[in-house]
Write a protein that holds these residues in place. Structure first.
Motif, PDB file in Angstrom:
ATOM      1  N   GLU A   9       0.836  -1.201   0.000  1.00  0.00           N
ATOM      2  CA  GLU A   9       0.000   0.000   0.000  1.00  0.00           C
ATOM      3  C   GLU A   9       0.874   1.255   0.000  1.00  0.00           C
ATOM      4  O   GLU A   9       0.603   2.212  -0.727  1.00  0.00           O
ATOM      5  N   GLU A  10       1.941   1.253   0.801  1.00  0.00           N
ATOM      6  CA  GLU A  10       2.840   2.395   0.859  1.00  0.00           C
ATOM      7  C   GLU A  10       3.509   2.621  -0.500  1.00  0.00           C
ATOM      8  O   GLU A  10       3.605   3.752  -0.972  1.00  0.00           O
ATOM      9  N   ALA A  11       3.960   1.552  -1.154  1.00  0.00           N
ATOM     10  CA  ALA A  11       4.596   1.665  -2.465  1.00  0.00           C
ATOM     11  C   ALA A  11       3.607   2.224  -3.492  1.00  0.00           C
ATOM     12  O   ALA A  11       3.969   3.060  -4.329  1.00  0.00           O
ATOM     13  N   LYS A  12       2.357   1.784  -3.418  1.00  0.00           N
ATOM     14  CA  LYS A  12       1.326   2.263  -4.338  1.00  0.00           C
ATOM     15  C   LYS A  12       1.088   3.760  -4.150  1.00  0.00           C
ATOM     16  O   LYS A  12       1.024   4.525  -5.117  1.00  0.00           O
ATOM     17  N   ILE A  13       0.991   4.188  -2.909  1.00  0.00           N
ATOM     18  CA  ILE A  13       0.759   5.607  -2.613  1.00  0.00           C
ATOM     19  C   ILE A  13       1.966   6.445  -3.035  1.00  0.00           C
ATOM     20  O   ILE A  13       1.805   7.511  -3.638  1.00  0.00           O
ATOM     21  N   GLU A  14       3.175   5.945  -2.736  1.00  0.00           N
ATOM     22  CA  GLU A  14       4.378   6.693  -3.110  1.00  0.00           C
ATOM     23  C   GLU A  14       4.486   6.860  -4.620  1.00  0.00           C
ATOM     24  O   GLU A  14       4.863   7.925  -5.103  1.00  0.00           O
ATOM     25  N   SER A  15       4.140   5.829  -5.373  1.00  0.00           N
ATOM     26  CA  SER A  15       4.206   5.954  -6.829  1.00  0.00           C
ATOM     27  C   SER A  15       3.136   6.912  -7.343  1.00  0.00           C
ATOM     28  O   SER A  15       3.357   7.639  -8.307  1.00  0.00           O
ATOM     29  N   LYS A  16       1.995   6.947  -6.668  1.00  0.00           N
ATOM     30  CA  LYS A  16       0.905   7.829  -7.082  1.00  0.00           C
ATOM     31  C   LYS A  16       1.246   9.297  -6.833  1.00  0.00           C
ATOM     32  O   LYS A  16       0.973  10.150  -7.674  1.00  0.00           O
ATOM     33  N   ILE A  17       1.862   9.584  -5.660  1.00  0.00           N
ATOM     34  CA  ILE A  17       2.169  10.979  -5.326  1.00  0.00           C
ATOM     35  C   ILE A  17       3.523  11.421  -5.875  1.00  0.00           C
ATOM     36  O   ILE A  17       3.802  12.615  -5.904  1.00  0.00           O
ATOM     37  N   GLY A  18       4.354  10.481  -6.304  1.00  0.00           N
ATOM     38  CA  GLY A  18       5.616  10.828  -6.937  1.00  0.00           C
ATOM     39  C   GLY A  18       6.790  11.046  -6.015  1.00  0.00           C
ATOM     40  O   GLY A  18       7.842  11.492  -6.442  1.00  0.00           O
ATOM     41  N   HIS A  19       6.623  10.777  -4.727  1.00  0.00           N
ATOM     42  CA  HIS A  19       7.745  10.869  -3.792  1.00  0.00           C
ATOM     43  C   HIS A  19       7.496   9.948  -2.610  1.00  0.00           C
ATOM     44  O   HIS A  19       6.374   9.494  -2.381  1.00  0.00           O
TER      45      HIS A  19
END
Length: 62
Positions: A25-35
């Motif tokens: 979930e963290e990896a998905k969110i990080e890729s979505k927000i770009g950082h």
């Protein structure tokens, strides 16, 4: 007598599953927000603000 709680195999598997799901979930969110997401105290502030736009200090004041 040993007063320390013992972890069960089922509990250990559940904890590992939770860690894996959280990492995905963290990896998905990080890729979505770009950082990368903030870690530690910075993350606490980021998560507190994300819910309603107010920091934790502002929420405690009233």
């Amino acid at each position: 007598m040993d007063d320390e709680p013992k972890s069960s195999k089922a509990g250990e598997r559940a904890a590992e599953g939770l860690r894996e799901a959280t990492a995905k979930e963290e990896a998905k969110i990080e890729s979505k927000i770009g950082h990368d997401l903030a870690k530690g105290a910075d993350r606490f502030e980021e998560r507190a603000k994300s819910s309603d736009g107010r920091s934790a200090k502002e929420k405690q004041k009233g």
